[in-house]
Design an enzyme around this catalytic site. Structure first.
Site, short mmCIF file in Angstrom:
data_model
loop_
_atom_site.label_atom_id
_atom_site.label_comp_id
_atom_site.label_asym_id
_atom_site.label_seq_id
_atom_site.Cartn_x
_atom_site.Cartn_y
_atom_site.Cartn_z
N ASN A 155 44.09 67.67 82.21
CA ASN A 155 45.33 67.29 82.64
C ASN A 155 46.52 68.11 81.71
O ASN A 155 47.03 68.70 81.32
CB ASN A 155 45.23 66.08 82.20
CG ASN A 155 47.11 65.51 82.38
OD1 ASN A 155 47.29 66.15 83.29
ND2 ASN A 155 47.57 63.68 81.78
N TRP A 156 47.06 69.27 83.07
CA TRP A 156 47.71 70.03 82.80
C TRP A 156 49.04 69.59 82.59
O TRP A 156 49.71 70.40 82.21
CB TRP A 156 47.30 71.40 83.07
CG TRP A 156 46.10 72.13 83.06
CD1 TRP A 156 45.07 71.92 82.52
CD2 TRP A 156 46.08 73.16 84.15
NE1 TRP A 156 43.56 72.59 83.10
CE2 TRP A 156 44.66 73.88 83.76
CE3 TRP A 156 46.41 74.10 85.19
CZ2 TRP A 156 43.88 75.10 84.51
CZ3 TRP A 156 45.11 75.00 85.97
CH2 TRP A 156 44.26 75.32 85.31
N LYS A 157 49.25 68.81 83.35
CA LYS A 157 51.02 68.40 83.37
C LYS A 157 51.24 69.18 83.80
O LYS A 157 51.44 69.56 84.82
CB LYS A 157 51.08 67.99 81.82
CG LYS A 157 50.17 67.11 81.02
CD LYS A 157 50.11 65.75 79.88
CE LYS A 157 49.08 65.00 78.98
NZ LYS A 157 50.03 64.84 77.73
N HIS A 162 48.31 57.34 84.07
CA HIS A 162 48.86 57.89 83.09
C HIS A 162 50.71 57.52 82.22
O HIS A 162 51.39 57.32 82.11
CB HIS A 162 49.30 59.52 83.28
CG HIS A 162 48.71 60.38 81.67
ND1 HIS A 162 49.97 60.39 81.28
CD2 HIS A 162 47.81 61.15 81.46
CE1 HIS A 162 49.61 61.27 79.93
NE2 HIS A 162 48.12 61.08 80.19
N GLU A 192 51.78 58.56 80.49
CA GLU A 192 53.69 59.43 80.98
C GLU A 192 54.31 58.83 82.13
O GLU A 192 55.55 58.62 81.81
CB GLU A 192 53.51 61.06 80.73
CG GLU A 192 52.99 61.44 79.23
CD GLU A 192 52.05 62.85 79.09
OE1 GLU A 192 52.28 63.19 80.41
OE2 GLU A 192 51.91 63.02 77.99
N GLU A 209 42.76 55.95 76.52
CA GLU A 209 43.69 56.47 76.03
C GLU A 209 45.22 56.31 75.30
O GLU A 209 46.06 55.30 76.05
CB GLU A 209 45.57 57.32 77.07
CG GLU A 209 43.88 58.51 77.84
CD GLU A 209 44.29 59.56 78.19
OE1 GLU A 209 44.42 60.75 78.01
OE2 GLU A 209 45.44 59.90 79.11
N GLY A 240 49.23 63.36 73.39
CA GLY A 240 50.69 64.62 72.04
C GLY A 240 50.98 64.52 71.25
O GLY A 240 51.85 65.33 70.75
N SER A 288 44.46 63.80 71.93
CA SER A 288 44.36 64.95 70.99
C SER A 288 42.77 65.01 70.59
O SER A 288 42.31 65.74 69.55
CB SER A 288 45.07 64.54 69.88
OG SER A 288 46.84 64.09 69.88
N GLY A 321 45.08 67.00 77.06
CA GLY A 321 45.97 66.99 77.66
C GLY A 321 45.92 69.01 77.39
O GLY A 321 45.83 70.21 77.56
C1 PEP Z 1 46.72 63.54 78.27
O1 PEP Z 1 47.53 63.91 78.22
O2 PEP Z 1 45.86 62.50 78.81
C2 PEP Z 1 46.37 63.81 76.79
C3 PEP Z 1 45.27 63.07 76.25
O3 PEP Z 1 46.51 65.02 75.97
P1 PEP Z 1 46.69 65.18 74.67
O4 PEP Z 1 45.62 66.03 74.97
O5 PEP Z 1 47.77 66.33 74.93
O6 PEP Z 1 47.19 64.36 73.67
#
Ligand code: PEP
Length: 252
Positions: free
Chosen positions: A9-11, A96, A98, A168, A174, A214, A235
């Site tokens: 997920n490049w956000k 997601h 976010e 998640e 993050g 993470s 992410g």
């Molecule tokens: C995500 O955005 O789905 C995610 C898991 O981010 P990160 O790996 O940075 O925690």
């Protein structure tokens, strides 16, 4: 045997040239190394058509990060499932954390988004997970169960075999704080029980359940070696080719 999937997920990261280069490099690496896992990236929506043209979907699949709850019409800024399908896109993240937090997406909206995805042949990668307070109050199992059932129970059951799930825990996204492999496995087993009870053994056993929060090159192997963890939604580590490719290799 369920296929392993590693999704990045490049956000809201990377400028156009950077995104294009990373996608091309990743596509080349997959072609050369033929990993077992299916690899998906979710770049910003403005890059989707160019990236679709510049990678080979036999190696690298492309996903949207979101889609509209509506079919079409006066929804400025939204992108519909039909529009995504019309450029040849096959996947979209839905729900997601976010978007749940910053765009206040609730179960009703997510139910509509998933219906739109299914109606236009887009595989939904449905994200769910408890926050820190819920984990500390020991309500994480019931929270996850209702996040799943509030959305999945309203879908056409015949289409649920196209579902991809991503557990998640919000406290791990993050933050650099990963769920332990045991915590993640415990929740994935629970999710399969919920699927089994409500939609039958076939859906429970065949639905890929990814872990996200993470994931990095150091912890991926321990997480992905758990029986019910079918890969990861990654992410920040998906923005670096060397990290992401090590994570992909960990999903065997
Ligand atoms: C995500 O955005 O789905 C995610 C898991 O981010 P990160 O790996 O940075 O925690």
């Amino acid at each position: 045997m369920r296929k392993k999937i590693v999704a990045g997920n490049w956000k809201m990261n990377l400028k156009f040239e950077e995104a294009l280069q990373l996608a091309i490099d990743l596509n080349g690496w997959i072609a050369d190394n033929q990993p077992e896992a299916e690899v998906i990236i979710a770049p910003s929506s403005i890059y989707l058509p160019t990236l679709l043209e510049n990678v080979d979907e036999q190696f690298l699949k492309i996903s949207a990060q979101d889609l509209s709850a509506h079919e079409k019409g006066a929804y400025t800024g939204d992108i519909s499932a039909e529009q995504l399908d019309s450029i040849g896109l096959d996947f979209s993240l839905i729900g997601h954390s976010e978007r749940r937090t910053y765009q206040h997406e609730d179960a009703e909206v997510l139910e509509q988004k998933m219906k739109q995805a299914f109606a236009h042949q887009i595989y939904p990668i449905f994200c769910f997970g408890e926050n820190l307070e819920q984990r500390e109050n020991n309500t994480h199992f019931e929270v996850v169960e209702s996040q799943l059932l509030d959305v999945l129970a309203k879908q056409d059951k015949e289409l649920l075999n196209k579902l991809i799930l991503a557990y998640e825990p919000v406290w791990a996204i993050g933050t650099g704080k990963t769920a332990s492999p045991e915590q993640a496995q415990e929740m994935h087993v629970y999710v399969r029980e919920v699927l089994d009870k409500n939609f039958g053994a076939e859906i429970a056993n065949s639905t890929p359940i990814l872990y996200g929060g993470s994931v990095n090159a150091e912890n991926a192997e321990n997480l992905f070696s758990q029986n019910d963890i079918d890969g990861g939604l990654v992410g920040s580590a998906s923005l670096q080719l060397d990290q992401f490719t090590q994570i992909i290799m960990a999903a065997q």
